[in-house]
Design a protein around this motif. Sequence first.
Motif, PDB file in Angstrom:
ATOM      1  N   TYR A 120       0.821  -1.204   0.000  1.00  0.00           N
ATOM      2  CA  TYR A 120       0.000   0.000   0.000  1.00  0.00           C
ATOM      3  C   TYR A 120       0.862   1.264   0.000  1.00  0.00           C
ATOM      4  O   TYR A 120       0.588   2.213  -0.733  1.00  0.00           O
ATOM      5  N   ASN A 123       2.355   1.700  -3.387  1.00  0.00           N
ATOM      6  CA  ASN A 123       1.342   2.213  -4.305  1.00  0.00           C
ATOM      7  C   ASN A 123       1.090   3.704  -4.059  1.00  0.00           C
ATOM      8  O   ASN A 123       0.973   4.487  -5.012  1.00  0.00           O
ATOM      9  N   SER A 124       1.029   4.103  -2.793  1.00  0.00           N
ATOM     10  CA  SER A 124       0.820   5.514  -2.470  1.00  0.00           C
ATOM     11  C   SER A 124       1.965   6.371  -2.993  1.00  0.00           C
ATOM     12  O   SER A 124       1.748   7.480  -3.502  1.00  0.00           O
ATOM     13  N   THR A 183      -1.498  -1.608  -8.144  1.00  0.00           N
ATOM     14  CA  THR A 183      -0.139  -1.121  -7.892  1.00  0.00           C
ATOM     15  C   THR A 183       0.712  -1.259  -9.150  1.00  0.00           C
ATOM     16  O   THR A 183       1.451  -0.339  -9.523  1.00  0.00           O
ATOM     17  N   HIS A 186      -0.484   1.368 -11.727  1.00  0.00           N
ATOM     18  CA  HIS A 186       0.043   2.704 -11.428  1.00  0.00           C
ATOM     19  C   HIS A 186       1.540   2.781 -11.746  1.00  0.00           C
ATOM     20  O   HIS A 186       2.029   3.809 -12.215  1.00  0.00           O
ATOM     21  N   THR A 187       2.252   1.680 -11.491  1.00  0.00           N
ATOM     22  CA  THR A 187       3.684   1.640 -11.816  1.00  0.00           C
ATOM     23  C   THR A 187       3.893   1.786 -13.321  1.00  0.00           C
ATOM     24  O   THR A 187       4.792   2.504 -13.777  1.00  0.00           O
TER      25      THR A 187
END
Length: 288
Positions: A120, A123-124, A183, A186-187
């Motif tokens: 998390y 991901n943030s 995740t 987003h990466t």
Amino acid sequence: MYTRLAHRAYDVPFAALLLVGEALLTTAIVTKVAYTEIDWTAYMQEVTAYQNGERDYVAIRGDTGPLVYPAGFLYLYGWLKSFSTLGDNGGATRSDELGLGGSTSVEAIRRIQWVFVTLYLFNSMIVLALYQKVLGRIRQASSSQIDPILVWTWRILMGITCLSRRVHSIFVLRLFNDAPAMTLLHTSMLLFTEDYWGLGCVAFSLAVSIKMNILLFAPGLLLLLLQKNQCIAGTIKHLSICASIQLLLGWPFLSTHPISYLRKAFELDRVFFFKWTVNWKFLPEYVF
């Protein structure tokens, strides 16, 4: 002070401060809020069937029904199952009526929750980096000094992303596969903004291999690839990276029960029911 802190020199410290706050908040959630059992046991049942040699996707099932996620899901959650009982000699006999190697015990689940806390926070960090990218573009586009109000409005929006009850729940209280899938997505987005299109396609395809829903972003990726390459050949090259990863990860199933795998892992005819939606509850059911 208000204007001075809006300077670009404070962008990274502000994001770092948000991450520290996130670490404290997420730790408090794990230690103070009860874990919600929804899919973890079913995940472990599906992984165990695969580890026991089953390669027919129709026959791989859990309490919630047949397996409907691509092969990357099995590999990732297979590793999580092993990690959940790593060094735990009693794991195989404690809380293991289902024969899942102790992976559904309270201790095992708590260990995996900490893994998802780390996920998390990563991901943030990626999401905040994307926000910083946009803020940087806004600064570059401004012919004069950027309005501090705009900077602080954008920073407030960044802070709001750290307060999502649902995202915290998905990651650390329910351990859904949406967490690693998003995740990786987003990466891939961050890699695309850095002009690493090949690596971005790798990350995107890995996300799809964990949850097919990521394909909903594929039309946007196709448009970006066409804009980037300015030709069909270059676009096909990048798409082939995505396809090759799916072929490689799915080969143990494609080489034995290909129709079963394609039908269940990429269930494109799946029907979505209004009663299960969260994001679209604001619509009347007939519109949904």
